[in-house]
Design a protein around this motif. Structure first.
Motif, short mmCIF file in Angstrom:
data_model
loop_
_atom_site.label_atom_id
_atom_site.label_comp_id
_atom_site.label_asym_id
_atom_site.label_seq_id
_atom_site.Cartn_x
_atom_site.Cartn_y
_atom_site.Cartn_z
N PRO A 105 0.82 -1.22 0.00
CA PRO A 105 0.00 0.00 0.00
C PRO A 105 0.85 1.27 0.00
O PRO A 105 0.50 2.24 -0.66
CB PRO A 105 -0.82 -0.13 1.29
CG PRO A 105 -0.93 -1.60 1.52
CD PRO A 105 0.40 -2.15 1.08
N ALA A 106 1.96 1.24 0.72
CA ALA A 106 2.83 2.42 0.77
C ALA A 106 3.45 2.70 -0.59
O ALA A 106 3.48 3.85 -1.06
CB ALA A 106 3.92 2.23 1.82
N ILE A 107 3.93 1.66 -1.25
CA ILE A 107 4.56 1.83 -2.56
C ILE A 107 3.52 2.24 -3.61
O ILE A 107 3.74 3.13 -4.43
CB ILE A 107 5.30 0.55 -2.97
CG1 ILE A 107 6.51 0.34 -2.05
CG2 ILE A 107 5.75 0.62 -4.43
CD1 ILE A 107 7.24 -0.96 -2.26
N ASP A 145 5.55 3.63 -11.68
CA ASP A 145 6.87 4.19 -11.42
C ASP A 145 7.89 3.09 -11.15
O ASP A 145 7.56 1.90 -11.11
CB ASP A 145 6.82 5.19 -10.25
CG ASP A 145 6.24 4.58 -8.99
OD1 ASP A 145 5.41 5.23 -8.34
OD2 ASP A 145 6.62 3.43 -8.64
N ARG A 146 9.13 3.52 -10.94
CA ARG A 146 10.25 2.59 -10.79
C ARG A 146 10.12 1.73 -9.54
O ARG A 146 10.35 0.52 -9.58
CB ARG A 146 11.56 3.38 -10.73
CG ARG A 146 11.84 4.20 -11.95
CD ARG A 146 12.81 5.34 -11.66
NE ARG A 146 14.17 4.87 -11.42
CZ ARG A 146 15.10 4.83 -12.36
NH1 ARG A 146 14.84 5.21 -13.59
NH2 ARG A 146 16.32 4.41 -12.08
N ALA A 147 9.77 2.37 -8.42
CA ALA A 147 9.67 1.63 -7.17
C ALA A 147 8.64 0.51 -7.26
O ALA A 147 8.88 -0.62 -6.83
CB ALA A 147 9.32 2.58 -6.02
N ALA A 148 7.48 0.83 -7.83
CA ALA A 148 6.42 -0.17 -7.96
C ALA A 148 6.82 -1.27 -8.94
O ALA A 148 6.50 -2.45 -8.74
CB ALA A 148 5.12 0.49 -8.41
N ALA A 149 7.55 -0.91 -10.00
CA ALA A 149 8.00 -1.90 -10.97
C ALA A 149 8.96 -2.90 -10.33
O ALA A 149 8.84 -4.11 -10.51
CB ALA A 149 8.66 -1.22 -12.17
#
Length: 207
Positions: A93-95, A192-196
């Protein structure tokens, strides 16, 4: 270049400790402290820090809600979650709300410095423990399979490379890296990158 910070945590001792750690190191400046998510949003809007260190479980407005509000308001601050919790129900959820990264409070001091620097550059930051948790989660399968080159790019991003560094290692242009990332986002259903990176770990795309 000095990286400016806002620290959001409901425990004064934790805030004092983090302020001391970062103010005692070269290249960081703590602009303010917040005791809950609502105050963090107000301070981030007023002070415009490079990075917000965000706890998740705070009274009143929690960290995930604050992260979402900052994203909705178009605040440019990168949010780096810093918490004691690595449960599946906390991480994703945070990401998904827009956090650039997720570190645990027991991370070594140098890991905190590296994480904040990476977050300020917009790079995905995940502690090893969090990455391991994400690998065990079940999510919908990818809409399409990633190509070998798309996986190569994503692995380098997961290792902390910038687009320019990934391009140099793969002997391709930076524009081509960006194109591959856009394809990865579309195939994984992320923004975005973090979620990927998080989704790739969770789906077992990295061995």
């Amino acid at each position: 270049m000095t990286i400016t910070l806002v620290i959001a945590d409901d425990h004064p001792v934790v805030r004092d400790g983090l302020r001391g750690i970062f103010e005692g190191a070269e290249g960081f400046e703590v602009l303010g402290e917040a005791a809950d998510g609502a105050e963090a949003v107000v301070l981030a809007d007023r002070l415009r820090p490079d990075v917000v260190l965000m706890d998740l479980r705070m009274p009143g407005t929690d960290g995930v809600t604050a992260i979402r509000r900052l994203a909705e308001r178009g605040n440019p601050a990168r949010v780096l979650v810093l918490t004691t919790y690595d449960a599946d129900s906390d991480v994703l959820p945070a990401i998904e709300a827009g956090a650039t990264g997720y570190l645990l409070k027991d991370s070594p001091r140098e890991a905190l410095f590296q994480g904040v620097r990476a977050a300020a550059r917009g790079e995905a930051v995940l502690s090893p423990a969090v990455a391991s948790r994400l690998m065990g989660q079940l999510r919908a399968p990818a809409r399409e399979e990633l190509s070998r080159r798309e996986l190569d790019v994503l692995r380098l991003i997961a290792d902390g490379c910038t687009n320019k560094q990934a391009a140099a290692r793969l002997f391709i242009s930076e524009a081509t890296v960006k194109t591959h990332l856009l394809h990865v986002y579309a195939k994984l259903g992320v923004k975005d990158r973090a979620a990927a990176v998080a989704t790739a770990f969770q789906r077992g795309l990295f061995r």
